[in-house]
Every structure is written in structure tokens, then in C-alpha cells.
Design a protein around this motif. Structure first.
Motif, PDB file in Angstrom:
ATOM      1  N   GLY A  72      88.747  39.550  17.528  1.00  0.00           N
ATOM      2  CA  GLY A  72      88.031  40.442  16.621  1.00  0.00           C
ATOM      3  C   GLY A  72      87.003  41.302  17.309  1.00  0.00           C
ATOM      4  O   GLY A  72      86.419  42.187  16.687  1.00  0.00           O
ATOM      5  N   HIS A  73      86.721  41.020  18.574  1.00  0.00           N
ATOM      6  CA  HIS A  73      85.877  41.933  19.342  1.00  0.00           C
ATOM      7  C   HIS A  73      86.410  41.977  20.772  1.00  0.00           C
ATOM      8  O   HIS A  73      87.332  41.253  21.131  1.00  0.00           O
ATOM      9  CB  HIS A  73      84.399  41.533  19.287  1.00  0.00           C
ATOM     10  N   GLU A 123      87.851  44.324   9.060  1.00  0.00           N
ATOM     11  CA  GLU A 123      87.277  44.446  10.394  1.00  0.00           C
ATOM     12  C   GLU A 123      86.173  43.401  10.570  1.00  0.00           C
ATOM     13  O   GLU A 123      85.463  43.058   9.621  1.00  0.00           O
ATOM     14  CB  GLU A 123      86.689  45.847  10.597  1.00  0.00           C
ATOM     15  N   GLN A 124      86.029  42.902  11.797  1.00  0.00           N
ATOM     16  CA  GLN A 124      85.046  41.855  12.062  1.00  0.00           C
ATOM     17  C   GLN A 124      83.641  42.271  11.638  1.00  0.00           C
ATOM     18  O   GLN A 124      82.899  41.479  11.045  1.00  0.00           O
ATOM     19  CB  GLN A 124      85.062  41.479  13.544  1.00  0.00           C
ATOM     20  N   ARG A 125      83.266  43.510  11.922  1.00  0.00           N
ATOM     21  CA  ARG A 125      81.924  43.993  11.551  1.00  0.00           C
ATOM     22  C   ARG A 125      81.732  43.935  10.044  1.00  0.00           C
ATOM     23  O   ARG A 125      80.671  43.516   9.551  1.00  0.00           O
ATOM     24  CB  ARG A 125      81.754  45.418  12.072  1.00  0.00           C
ATOM     25  N   ASP A 126      82.748  44.343   9.279  1.00  0.00           N
ATOM     26  CA  ASP A 126      82.639  44.323   7.817  1.00  0.00           C
ATOM     27  C   ASP A 126      82.532  42.893   7.298  1.00  0.00           C
ATOM     28  O   ASP A 126      81.816  42.628   6.327  1.00  0.00           O
ATOM     29  CB  ASP A 126      83.854  45.018   7.192  1.00  0.00           C
ATOM     30  N   ARG A 127      83.241  41.977   7.940  1.00  0.00           N
ATOM     31  CA  ARG A 127      83.154  40.574   7.535  1.00  0.00           C
ATOM     32  C   ARG A 127      81.754  40.026   7.777  1.00  0.00           C
ATOM     33  O   ARG A 127      81.188  39.304   6.937  1.00  0.00           O
ATOM     34  CB  ARG A 127      84.191  39.750   8.301  1.00  0.00           C
TER      35      ARG A 127
END
Length: 442
Positions: A100-101, A267-271
Motif C-alpha cells: 500500500g505504500h 487507497e491507503q491514504r484514504d483508509r
């Protein structure tokens, strides 16, 4: 072996608890006598600390290289364990590794090998193949929620990881169910099992089970009425599909219900933004798939709402494990459509309840989440953030809520009534001498 850095009273105090519970005490005692231990205990009972304390006891001062590895089924669980470990202030470096990153960011952190690595099977396997992780000095392996890792199809990666570590001395395995046998490839001969699961598998006494009937197959209006009856959160709403999560979230937006949604395709950031808002009280309700049924340590959940009936008994157990954690109480509510009944695997009493349809909207959250465009890698910590908002934002301590500092950004809860004034007050100021993005998190 050189002297381990382990002082139980100071570690327990650093963890923010007064004393260990019986399960944690038993795990400490068992790991003193047995090299391989399986811990079966309900979700929310404190398993993370139960295996971290004996793990820390195995770390040796002055020894270079990685000494211990924790493998988990999800990035959220990896991040949670990393956070708990950092609270212990052991002095030993930890690195979390997960999808995810960018892998390159992790490679940089692994250049100077951390004493402890915690991560997901796929990413750990990738680093082992690329020789970013040097396995020779790893003596302790934790397979946390190992049954979930197997269920998600990580058997091949787990087998590769275990085979890649030549000098394992200790293996700790944890699970919240008895559903899965320990695979032979784990190599845990003479495995000692600690079983703290309830014998009948039923819900804990602290968990009240209720059902609400929807007259329509589409349960959205019933869900809306239920949330209005609850009046406030935090509560988690479980759906069986990602599409249902987004459809339900869109409906709640139309109804002006404070919520966030969360599923594996985001997206990982949104999570991370969604979970930060829910954790700090900026959003009252979390709409999610079973992705949130494990590994999310969010205290004081008032209710679990099964918008869709859980597909399995395990799913039901793990969803409900988000509430009634430790010594707290909670409620699990099943929304039943016209053709639905309480599943046969639920043997505990379920109380049918009627909900009023004339209730007002749930109360609005008292907090708003601010995004700060700097984190640990920028040498920014919680004290820096508190000082900035207190001085430049002219806030009192009670106006600043939960702060989460990630690698490259941070989240801070600010009292909602002060949010607009704070934005104006800080717009021309620098944090630690740097101009950076600070705004209300979207």
C-alpha cells in the motif's frame, strides 16, 4: 545469550495499564518454560501485549541485526502492533512493512536492520527475496492471527518465510478461534497451547445481542432509523461487499449522518484518514467490510451493526469482537430483512427490539480532524503538534484531542467549534520552522 533488556513493571506502566490480565500473565509464564506457544484468546482481550512482552524479553542488548519477526494478515494490524510496541519504549528499533505504500521507503528503513520487524506476509516475503531482510539473526517468530493469514491465502508466503529463517528458537502463534490447525511447516514441535476462548463459543456476557426487523429488502431506511435511535456513536456498520459499503455511505451522506467508510479497495491514504476520523471522534459511524473485523484497536465502540448478516460464525465472532472489549460492555445488532432469520450458529439469546421512526438525527461529533503534512520522518512528534496548535492556534489543552503521527503526515482532532478560527490563526505560521500543509482532513 547476553543480558536481555526487560523490566516488566516499567513496560507495563509504559503500556498505560495498571496490571496484566490473567491471559497476559499466563503467556509470560508459558513462554518462560516453552519455546513454542499458541495463544487462543478472544478479540480485544489484549493479545498484542501478551506476545510483545515475552518477545521484548528475548531481545539482546548490543546485538546487531534483526532479532524478531511478527507476521500479521493486514497492514492495519501491523501498524497497530508497531504503535503498541513504540509505547513500550524498549530502545530497540522497529520497522513496519506492508503493501500500500512504496517499497523503497521500507528499504531505506531496513538498511540499518531493526531489532524487530512487523509486517504482512507478501511484503515480508518480498523483502526476504530481495535480501532487504537478513534472516540469519532472527530467533523469535510471531504469527499473529495466523488463522486469518491462512484464510486469506497467505499459506505459501508463510511457508516461505518460515523456511527462510534458519535459526528460529521460539515461535508464538495467536488466534481468536479454534478453527485452524497449526500447519506442519511452522515447525512448532511440542507446541504448548493456552486456551482462553469460551467453551461454548457464545458471545461474552458483556455483549448484548439484539435484532431489528426491516419491512423492506433494502434495509437503508431501517438503518437510518436505528442510527437515530442510537443517538450517537461510535458504532461500526458491517456490510458484506465493498459496493454495499459505498452505497450505504452515500445514503448516510444524503441523510446528514456523520460517518466514514472503509474497505480494501481504497487507497491507503484514504483508509488512514477514515480510521483517524473514526478513532478520534470526528466521525460517529464507520461503514466497512469484514476488513475491519480484525486488527483495529478502537476503544469504547458502543455498538456493532450487522447491516448484512455475517456469512460465517467466525465472521460474526470477529465483528462482535470490536465491542465489549476487555471489561467494557457493548451491543451487537442484527438487521433482518423480510426473508431473513437469525442464523442457526447464533445460539445466544437475541432480543428483538422495535425502533421509533420519529427520532431526530444523531448528535454531531464534537471534533474535527486536521491534516498536518509532516510526520516522524520529518522529526515531528505529538509535543510539537500540541505546542503549535496551543500557541499559534490559541487553543487550550481541552480543545486538542487525539493526535496520530504517521511517517510523513499526522492527524490531530480539534474541537469542532474552534476549527474555523484555528485555520485562520495558523495559516501564516510555520511548524518547526517549516511551512507545510495544514488543513481540515478530507
Amino acid at each position: 545469550m547476553s543480558q536481555p533488556a526487560f523490566d516488566l513493571p516499567s513496560l507495563v506502566a509504559a503500556a498505560g495499564i495498571d496490571a496484566l490480565n490473567p491471559m497476559q500473565e499466563a503467556m509470560l509464564a508459558a513462554t518462560e518454560e516453552h519455546p513454542h506457544v499458541e495463544l487462543l484468546s478472544p478479540t480485544g482481550s489484549g493479545k498484542t501485549l501478551a506476545f510483545l512482552l515475552p518477545l521484548v524479553r528475548t531481545l539482546e542488548k548490543g546485538k546487531k541485526g534483526t532479532q524478531a519477526l511478527i507476521v500479521v494478515p493486514s497492514r492495519e494490524l501491523a501498524l497497530q502492533i508497531e504503535e503498541v510496541y513504540r509505547k513500550l519504549r524498549t530502545g530497540f528499533k522497529v520497522t513496519a512493512t506492508y503493501g500500500g505504500h512504496k517499497r523503497e521507503i521500507e528499504e531505506q528503513s531496513l538498511t540499518e536492520a531493526p531489532a524487530l520487524i512487523v509486517g504482512t506476509p507478501g511484503r515480508i516475503g518480498d523483502h526476504l527475496r530481495r535480501e532487504n531482510i537478513k534472516p540469519e539473526g532472527i530467533h523469535t517468530l510471531v504469527l499473529d492471527e495466523f488463522d486469518k493469514s491462512l484464510e486469506l491465502g497467505f499459506r505459501e508466503e508463510l511457508e516461505f518465510i518460515v523456511r527462510s529463517i534458519p535459526s528460529l528458537e521460539r515461535r508464538y502463534l495467536t488466534s481468536a478461534t479454534r478453527a485452524e490447525e497449526v500447519p506442519d511447516f511452522v515447525g512448532a514441535t511440542d507446541l504448548h497451547t493456552l486456551d482462553f476462548l469460551p467453551e461454548d463459543g457464545e458471545a461474552k456476557d458483556a455483549l448484548l445481542l439484539q435484532s431489528v426487523t426491516s419491512t423492506e429488502a433494502d434495509k437503508l431506511e431501517t438503518l437510518f432509523a436505528l442510527l437515530c435511535n442510537l443517538g450517537r456513536g461510535p458504532a461500526i456498520i458491517f456490510c458484506n461487499h465493498r459496493e454495499s459499503v459505498e452505497r450505504t455511505g452515500a445514503f448516510l451522506t444524503e441523510k446528514s449522518i456523520s460517518h466514514v467508510w472503509y474497505h480494501g479497495a481504497m487507497e491507503q491514504r484514504d483508509r488512514e484518514v477514515a480510521l483517524a476520523k473514526f478513532r478520534n471522534g470526528s466521525a460517529s459511524f464507520l461503514v466497512t467490510t469484514d476488513l475491519a473485523a480484525r486488527g483495529l484497536d478502537i476503544p469504547h465502540i458502543r455498538a456493532i451493526i450487522h447491516y448484512h448478516l455475517p456469512p460465517t460464525e467466525d465472521s460474526f465472532t470477529h465483528r462482535n469482537g470490536r465491542t465489549a472489549r476487555m471489561d467494557a460492555s457493548g451491543t451487537a445488532i442484527l438487521i433482518l430483512g423480510p426473508e431473513e432469520k437469525v442464523p442457526a450458529y447464533i445460539t445466544a439469546p437475541v432480543e428483538p427490539v422495535e425502533i421509533r421512526t420519529d427520532m431526530g438525527l444523531p448528535e454531531k461529533p464534537k471534533w474535527t480532524t486536521f491534516f498536518v503534512g509532516a510526520g516522524k520522518k520529518d522529526k515531528v512528534n505529538k509535543i510539537d503538534i500540541v505546542g503549535f496548535f496551543a500557541q499559534k492556534g490559541e487553543l487550550k489543552s481541552e480543545d486538542i484531542g487525539l493526535i496520530e503521527v504517521k511517517d510523513f503526515f499526522s492527524f490531530v482532532a480539534i474541537r469542532r467549534s474552534k476549527a474555523s478560527a484555528v485555520l485562520m490563526a495558523i495559516k501564516d505560521h510555520k511548524l518547526k520552522g517549516r511551512k507545510m500543509k495544514i488543513d481540515i482532513a478530507k
